[in-house]
Design a protein around this motif. Structure first.
Motif, short mmCIF file in Angstrom:
data_model
loop_
_atom_site.label_atom_id
_atom_site.label_comp_id
_atom_site.label_asym_id
_atom_site.label_seq_id
_atom_site.Cartn_x
_atom_site.Cartn_y
_atom_site.Cartn_z
N GLU A 377 0.83 -1.21 0.00
CA GLU A 377 0.00 0.00 0.00
C GLU A 377 0.86 1.26 0.00
N PHE A 378 1.96 1.24 0.75
CA PHE A 378 2.85 2.39 0.74
C PHE A 378 3.57 2.52 -0.61
N ALA A 379 3.74 1.42 -1.30
CA ALA A 379 4.40 1.46 -2.61
C ALA A 379 3.52 2.10 -3.68
N ARG A 380 2.23 2.22 -3.40
CA ARG A 380 1.32 2.86 -4.35
C ARG A 380 0.49 3.94 -3.66
N ASP A 383 -0.44 7.37 -8.13
CA ASP A 383 -0.01 6.78 -9.39
C ASP A 383 1.48 6.96 -9.62
N ASP A 384 2.03 8.09 -9.13
CA ASP A 384 3.43 8.38 -9.41
C ASP A 384 4.25 8.58 -8.13
N VAL A 385 3.72 8.10 -7.00
CA VAL A 385 4.44 8.26 -5.73
C VAL A 385 4.43 6.94 -4.97
N SER A 386 5.62 6.51 -4.59
CA SER A 386 5.75 5.34 -3.71
C SER A 386 6.66 5.71 -2.56
#
Length: 470
Positions: A377-380, A383-386
């Motif tokens: 969930e933190f990796a997405r 759309d352009d932020v992880s």
């Protein structure tokens, strides 16, 4: 206003690099961020007219209250918590000879002087270590029709997050009991049981659960919220088997209970790992629940549209401040707290405000099997932020990471606890206390979730920021 929650246009910059090299281990936990399993006495007292009975050493129950319910938003003990909760206060004698007799006396005395719809007996380390048979003590009372259950919650069994699910399952198995459609009535597909925030440990749980119930009712559901002032108490718990489904609204807390209900009652559950804060996440959440429950999509969309109209009207006015005061506002943030709030806040800050995640630390020591979900969930976040997330309980190490994180040329904003106050001052940043312990906040009905809670959160963030820059 646009459909997107994003106020700052354009692609997000890459998150700041985090120094992942830990300091020398201390072999201890400095400035704790959870309490031991018997802290689940607050799970019991969060249910209206339910009183916990603690079978533990002297001072254990009082320390749980002072830590979790007092120096954490000054929430108070409620009907059955705080100074109300009876305790055996066992001593060396019970270590040698056992404390079963003393517990039996306490239960009998409590029934004479306390008026409750349910009593929940919780054990501390001493009786669990010496082997007191709590079931043998409680069972005769249960056979007499006394509404009482027990859960073994010695500190070595885990923290209060794990104790919470021990208590919920104890109430289900020993008090709610079996479900017979012929006797109890058919299951209602549009009633939901909600399993989400940890009562009292989450500083804003009362207001948050109120907002969660409000938006779920807004799309056409009947809601067993189970805890807090909006709960009908044990009547809701008795109605658990008749609900159409269970909703787990957190990355992992409540999943064990939902799986238990699935096995016991053949009751399905929906797991939505992101606590919804703001219009975008709340709309996503409500549509997911509506699809699972088979609700009328027209009613759902009408409710979302009405809520968003009000929400964005307030944001339209807020943009005057946001656009003109930019030179004094933070660009990067750190979030330090339990996974439910850390994830929900991060999603909101990135998607609603265009802030850049610099450091994310989850503090409640979630089970290993839950960590992949949290990381994903933190990796997405967008759309352009992880963002990479760290799992750490020790404030010594947490503060090492904070001090070694690059926040750029602007002062950071830190979403954390009272433990971060000194570090925030060193970094010349602003601190918003969003979790245990929150000793500089007085919390009654405040909420940071949903539509209304997000507006309150915006007020808190930027009042704090403006004050810190003065």
């Amino acid at each position: 206003m646009p459909d997107s929650d994003t106020l700052t246009p354009g692609a997000q910059p890459a998150p700041a690099a985090v120094s992942l090299a830990p300091p020398v281990p201390t072999n201890s936990i400095e400035q704790v961020r959870s309490v031991c399993s018997i802290g689940a006495m607050h799970t019991a007292s969060a249910i209206p007219r339910v009183i916990p009975i603690t079978h533990c050493g002297p001072g254990c129950a009082d320390k749980q209250f002072m830590n979790v319910a007092f120096y954490n938003g000054f929430q108070g003990g409620g009907y059955g918590g705080g100074a109300v909760a009876p305790s055996t206060n066992i001593t060396e004698r019970e270590v040698v000879f056992g404390g079963a007799e003393r517990l039996e006396e306490l239960i009998a005395a409590s029934l004479e002087v306390l008026d409750a719809d349910l009593f929940v007996v919780l054990t501390g380390c001493i009786p669990d270590l010496v082997g007191d048979d709590i079931g043998a003590v409680v069972s005769p009372f249960q056979k007499r029709g006394v509404p009482i259950v027990y859960a073994e919650t010695g500190g070595f069994r885990g923290n209060n997050f794990l104790g919470h699910e021990r208590v919920t399952k104890a109430i289900i198995d020993q008090f709610v009991g079996d479900y017979d459609p012929a006797r109890d009535g058919p299951r209602d597909p549009h009633t939901v049981n909600v399993w989400s925030l940890l009562p009292y440990h989450n500083t804003f749980w009362r207001g948050d659960l109120t907002e969660i119930k409000r938006v779920l009712e807004g799309i056409g559901l009947r809601v067993n919220i189970l805890f807090g002032p909006e709960s009908a108490g044990v009547a809701e718990w008795k109605a658990i088997p008749r609900a159409g489904f269970n909703l787990v609204l957190s990355p992992w807390l409540g999943l064990d209970t939902a799986r238990h209900l699935e096995a016991r009652y053949d009751q399905p559950f929906l797991h939505h790992p992101v606590l919804p804060i703001g219009a975008g996440e709340t709309g996503t959440f409500l549509r997911a629940v509506a699809a699972f429950a088979g609700l009328d999509s027209a009613r759902v969309e009408a409710f979302i549209a009405a809520e968003e109209k009000t929400y964005y009207r307030y944001l339209e006015d807020f943009t005057d401040f946001y656009a003109e005061y930019w030179w004094g506002l933070p660009a990067k943030f750190a979030v330090i707290g339990d996974s439910t709030y850390a994830l929900g806040l991060s999603k909101f800050l990135v998607n609603q405000l265009g802030l850049i995640p610099a450091l994310q630390i989850v503090t409640e020591n979630p089970p290993e099997e839950a960590r992949d979900t949290i990381k994903a969930e933190f990796a997405r976040l967008a759309d352009d932020v992880s963002a990479e997330v760290l799992f750490e309980e020790d404030s010594y190490i947490i503060h090492h990471h904070l001090k070694n994180t690059s926040f750029g040329h602007k002062a950071p904003i830190i979403f954390g606890t009272t433990w971060e106050r000194d570090v925030a001052k060193q970094l010349k940043g602003a601190l918003v206390e969003v979790g245990f312990p929150a000793s500089y906040e007085v919390v009654l009905a405040r909420s940071y979730v949903g539509y209304r809670g997000a507006l309150t959160l915006l007020e808190k963030i930027y009042t704090t920021t403006v004050g810190a820059s003065a």
